[in-house]
Design a protein around this motif. Structure first.
Motif, mmCIF file in Angstrom:
data_model
loop_
_atom_site.group_PDB
_atom_site.id
_atom_site.type_symbol
_atom_site.label_atom_id
_atom_site.label_comp_id
_atom_site.label_asym_id
_atom_site.label_seq_id
_atom_site.Cartn_x
_atom_site.Cartn_y
_atom_site.Cartn_z
ATOM 1 N N TRP A 6 0.831 -1.347 0.448
ATOM 2 C CA TRP A 6 -0.014 0.216 -0.147
ATOM 3 C C TRP A 6 1.055 1.407 -0.180
ATOM 4 O O TRP A 6 1.391 1.235 0.747
ATOM 5 C CB TRP A 6 -0.542 0.256 1.210
ATOM 6 N N PHE A 7 0.653 2.248 -0.787
ATOM 7 C CA PHE A 7 1.284 3.367 -1.283
ATOM 8 C C PHE A 7 0.401 4.395 -0.951
ATOM 9 O O PHE A 7 -1.033 4.059 -0.600
ATOM 10 C CB PHE A 7 1.811 3.369 -1.693
ATOM 11 N N ARG A 8 0.663 5.606 -0.044
ATOM 12 C CA ARG A 8 -0.194 6.719 0.019
ATOM 13 C C ARG A 8 0.301 8.208 -0.250
ATOM 14 O O ARG A 8 1.705 8.215 -0.783
ATOM 15 C CB ARG A 8 -1.284 6.649 0.893
ATOM 16 N N GLU A 45 5.125 13.814 -1.885
ATOM 17 C CA GLU A 45 5.842 12.658 -2.673
ATOM 18 C C GLU A 45 4.541 11.325 -1.573
ATOM 19 O O GLU A 45 4.274 10.750 -1.268
ATOM 20 C CB GLU A 45 6.562 12.303 -2.516
ATOM 21 N N ARG A 46 4.408 10.449 -2.821
ATOM 22 C CA ARG A 46 4.001 8.921 -3.095
ATOM 23 C C ARG A 46 5.196 8.423 -1.614
ATOM 24 O O ARG A 46 5.972 8.513 -1.951
ATOM 25 C CB ARG A 46 3.936 7.912 -4.162
ATOM 26 N N GLU A 47 4.319 7.261 -0.997
ATOM 27 C CA GLU A 47 5.161 7.271 0.248
ATOM 28 C C GLU A 47 4.621 5.390 0.861
ATOM 29 O O GLU A 47 3.341 5.547 0.605
ATOM 30 C CB GLU A 47 5.402 7.913 1.648
ATOM 31 N N VAL A 48 5.907 4.695 0.707
ATOM 32 C CA VAL A 48 5.395 2.920 0.875
ATOM 33 C C VAL A 48 4.403 3.776 2.428
ATOM 34 O O VAL A 48 5.222 4.220 3.134
ATOM 35 C CB VAL A 48 6.660 2.254 0.516
ATOM 36 N N VAL A 49 3.277 2.723 2.667
ATOM 37 C CA VAL A 49 2.759 2.211 3.308
ATOM 38 C C VAL A 49 2.861 1.109 4.640
ATOM 39 O O VAL A 49 3.638 1.080 6.223
ATOM 40 C CB VAL A 49 1.261 3.096 4.155
ATOM 41 N N ALA A 50 2.982 0.159 4.299
ATOM 42 C CA ALA A 50 2.963 -0.834 4.226
ATOM 43 C C ALA A 50 3.300 -2.384 3.161
ATOM 44 O O ALA A 50 2.301 -1.806 1.926
ATOM 45 C CB ALA A 50 1.615 -1.508 5.409
ATOM 46 N N VAL A 82 -4.493 9.745 -1.075
ATOM 47 C CA VAL A 82 -5.235 8.732 -1.880
ATOM 48 C C VAL A 82 -4.520 7.597 -1.703
ATOM 49 O O VAL A 82 -2.954 7.495 -1.791
ATOM 50 C CB VAL A 82 -4.880 8.834 -4.053
ATOM 51 N N TYR A 83 -5.174 6.478 -1.332
ATOM 52 C CA TYR A 83 -4.060 5.260 -0.833
ATOM 53 C C TYR A 83 -4.472 4.398 -2.276
ATOM 54 O O TYR A 83 -5.202 3.883 -2.393
ATOM 55 C CB TYR A 83 -4.238 4.608 0.227
#
Length: 123
Positions: A36-38, A44-49, A93-94
């Protein structure tokens, strides 16, 4: 090719919970990672998990583990993100993403993407 479709976003109050789902169009096999990114406006788009399909190994962005839980259901070709104690800064936005191979944390390392689902946390 793998198509990914997210669902479960929406509007929630601070402290609330949401569960996001990402369903793949086919069985992805063991050597596959999903994440999952958000992306929030201006960020910037970042990784969530992220999770490795083979043994359910996981990765979490620092400071999110404990509030967010990633999981997968192999039989349903679906990945989940349980988000609890949501904060205004979680608004974004995920998007779910997939790649053949191990977990990676950069968006450019993923080959397959969903369209994204909006999560809005109101204070």
């Amino acid at each position: 090719q793998v198509q990914l479709v997210e669902s479960g976003g929406g509007l929630v109050q601070t402290g609330g919970s949401l569960r996001l789902s990402c369903t793949a169009s086919r069985s992805v096999g063991g050597n596959f990672a999903m994440a999952w990114f958000r992306q929030a406006p201006g960020n910037e788009r970042e990784v969530v998990a992220a999770i490795w399909w083979f043994d359910s190994s996981t990765y979490y962005k620092e400071n999110l583990k404990g509030r967010f839980t990633i999981s997968r259901d192999v039989a349903k070709n679906t990945m989940y993100l349980e988000m609890n104690s949501l904060k205004a800064e979680d608004t974004a936005v995920y998007s779910c993403a997939g790649r053949t191979g191990n977990i990676m944390t950069l968006a450019r390392q993923y080959d397959y993407w969903g369209r994204g689902t909006q999560v809005t946390v109101s204070s």
